[in-house]
Design an enzyme around this catalytic site. Structure first.
Site, short mmCIF file in Angstrom:
data_model
loop_
_atom_site.label_atom_id
_atom_site.label_comp_id
_atom_site.label_asym_id
_atom_site.label_seq_id
_atom_site.Cartn_x
_atom_site.Cartn_y
_atom_site.Cartn_z
N THR A 1 2.16 13.27 -5.75
CA THR A 1 1.49 11.98 -5.94
C THR A 1 0.68 11.53 -4.73
O THR A 1 -0.03 10.53 -4.81
CB THR A 1 2.51 10.88 -6.28
N LEU B 1 -0.24 9.88 -1.10
CA LEU B 1 0.20 8.61 -0.49
C LEU B 1 -0.20 7.45 -1.39
O LEU B 1 -1.12 6.70 -1.09
CB LEU B 1 -0.38 8.43 0.91
N HIS B 2 0.48 7.33 -2.51
CA HIS B 2 0.23 6.25 -3.46
C HIS B 2 1.56 5.58 -3.78
O HIS B 2 2.60 6.21 -3.77
CB HIS B 2 -0.40 6.79 -4.74
N ALA B 3 1.52 4.30 -4.09
CA ALA B 3 2.69 3.52 -4.54
C ALA B 3 3.91 3.70 -3.65
O ALA B 3 3.90 3.32 -2.50
CB ALA B 3 2.98 3.80 -5.99
N PRO C 1 5.45 6.37 -2.11
CA PRO C 1 5.32 7.08 -0.84
C PRO C 1 4.56 6.27 0.22
O PRO C 1 4.91 6.30 1.39
CB PRO C 1 4.56 8.35 -1.20
#
Length: 90
Positions: free
Chosen positions: A12, A14-16, A18
């Site tokens: 994923t 570096l989104h949400a 993380p």
């Protein structure tokens, strides 16, 4: 000043969640910490969720993390280690 390069490995990027984990880790340190895509000029404050998400760092992206301050080595090494663990994914 201390910096290291690392490649985002988790699916994923570096989104949400993380990104939240990254910010939480960066915020533990006193040093000024920035992150940027390798080869690009613009960097972002590594303690700002908005700035971090605006970079759109996905899987396979090589980034450079730089810190300046009294705990710069510990800060960069901790963030690189976090990325290398894939934020606990997979």
């Amino acid at each position: 000043m201390y910096s290291r390069k690392v490649t985002i490995q988790n699916r994923t990027g570096l989104h949400a969640r993380p990104a939240s984990d990254f910010i939480a880790c960066a915020s533990k340190f006193k040093s000024k910490i920035t992150i940027k895509r390798v080869g690009e000029e613009d960097d972002a404050n590594a303690k700002s969720i908005v700035m971090l998400l605006s970079l759109g760092l996905g899987q396979g992206t090589e980034v450079e993390i730089t810190a300046k301050g009294e705990d710069e080595v510990e800060a960069v090494d901790a963030l690189v280690a976090l990325i290398e663990t894939k934020f606990g994914e997979e």
